[in-house]
Motif scaffolding. Structure first.
Motif: not given
Length: 440
Positions: A233-243
């Motif tokens: 994305p142009t602006s990465a605001r948040s990240f959720l990783i379930d792995a």
């Protein structure tokens, strides 16, 4: 400290005792377990990824041995009928080796039908656990409920060997989570982060215990988001990783959330959920009703929403009216072990029966009272999901929510923090936090 070989010996003795009891319940003499076979897609010659029968891998760390069979007869050494075909199209499974082989009578076959020579003579006296397509000759899986119910109920109680396997899976998962966070900070796409994760874990999509959830920005509001955009994305605001990751057939299940701006209000909310989640993990104690942890989580999360001005009613009122469920729509967790969502989460006893979910909480996956040896996940979350928030308005509780605050947080999607926790006689073992601490 016990070696893996010593832990395995104890594990095998436990399984043999459980099997003896299960067979007696069902009136059988032998437990016969196929490892499973490949599924082929309809009207095609492509197969789905092979997944080993959990009842098979409970006994031995073989996860890529299709067409093999396990035979357990009380009072006798277990038998492994191992398919090692003549095949130049595919990789042939290596000959069995390692700390576990001395505990089995191992017979190698070259064709699936050769297994019949080594299975019990009277199929009527056998409890055959598996899929129908695993059948060979008269050995068609019958999955007798008395046997399955007993084995699955007791599978909730992990042996020290199983906890060690989960600890190893966690080490692998933690390493990959660190790599994924670095990729996020570097501006990678969801697909790019996924590839980095797989490389760091040393496992591809077919080896991982479940499909990675790699979600940036609003995608974090989709609970099982697996689309993985190819372009960042142009602006990465948040990240959720379930792995997660796997080790010898056992899984870890880890979720973390991050804000791009460490000083943002969203990161502050993540920190609040993280602190609350640690307290929930400490509730994983013998005698605690898992349903109560779920209800307590609603109160804690609603308190966070109130602290951040998202709701303006008490946590208790938010729970009673269903407002908290609009922001926390899933269960607090589930059993974990051989399967990510391990079996018998609702079992009333080893004879069967069901412990009901709390009214108004249909997605809770575990309703049992915790006992030493049980391994569970604790995964509270807060999300900003339009369709659920619309229900709050339709149900007449719009005044409970500050919609301007909702709009401020919606671009970040949501938050979830998940650890794998083992119940003991005393304080719980948090495999996930231990894994992160050791990797620091």
């Amino acid at each position: 400290m016990s070696t893996v070989a010593e832990l395995y010996t104890h594990h095998l003795a436990t399984l043999q005792h459980r099997t003896e009891q299960a067979l007696a319940r069902g009136g059988f003499d032998h437990l016969v377990v196929p490892s499973g076979t490949s599924h082929y897609q309809v009207f095609d010659d492509r197969d789905y990824p092979y997944a080993v029968n959990p009842q098979f891998k409970a006994w031995l760390p073989l996860t890529r041995a299709p067409g093999s069979w396990l035979v357990v007869t009380p009072g006798q050494k277990p038998k492994l009928v191992f398919l090692q075909p003549f095949d130049y199209w595919h990789v042939v499974p290596s000959a069995p080796s390692g700390y576990w082989v001395e505990h089995f009578d191992i017979v190698v076959i070259r064709k699936p039908e050769e297994a019949l020579q080594h299975l019990p003579s009277d199929v009527a006296r056998c409890a055959v656990l598996g899929e129908a397509q695993s059948a060979v000759g008269a050995f068609v899986p019958n999955n007798p409920p008395a046997v399955v119910n007993y084995l699955e109920y007791h599978r909730a109680y992990k042996t020290p060997y199983e906890v060690e396997m989960m600890r190893e899976a966690t080490r692998r998962g933690v390493r990959a989570h660190h790599a994924a966070e670095r990729a996020f900070r570097a501006g990678a796409s969801e697909f790019g982060i996924h590839l980095v994760y797989c490389q760091a874990a040393g496992q591809d999509a077919n080896d991982l215990p479940y499909s990675n959830i790699i979600a940036l920005n609003e995608h974090s509001a989709v609970l099982h988001y697996t689309d993985r955009d190819l372009v960042a994305p142009t602006s990465a605001r948040s990240f959720l990783i379930d792995a997660g990751a796997a080790h010898n057939g056992y899984a870890c299940d880890i979720t973390r959330s991050y804000a791009h701006d460490a000083g943002s209000e969203f990161q502050a909310m993540i920190d609040a959920v993280d602190a609350a989640q640690l307290k929930m993990c400490d509730q994983v104690r013998a005698g605690t009703d898992y349903k109560q942890i779920h209800i307590d989580a609603h109160i804690a999360l609603a308190g966070i929403l109130k602290d951040f001005g998202v709701i303006n009613v008490s946590p208790e009122a938010a729970l009673a009216t269903g407002v908290s469920s609009a922001f926390f729509p899933h269960g607090i967790g589930h059993g974990i072990g051989l399967q990510v969502h391990d079996v018998a989460g609702f079992a009333a006893s080893d004879e069967g029966g069901t412990i009901a979910k709390p009214e108004g909480h249909p997605y809770l996956r575990l309703t049992r009272v915790l006992e030493p040896g049980m391994a569970v996940t604790i995964e509270p979350g807060l999300y900003f999901i339009d369709m659920l928030l619309d229900e709050v308005k339709k149900n007449g509780h719009a005044d409970s929510v500050d919609w301007k605050r909702v709009e401020a947080f919606k671009p970040f999607g949501g938050i979830r923090i998940e650890d794998d926790v083992v119940c003991t006689e005393a304080a719980p073992i948090n495999l996930t936090r231990d894994g992160f601490s050791q990797a620091a």
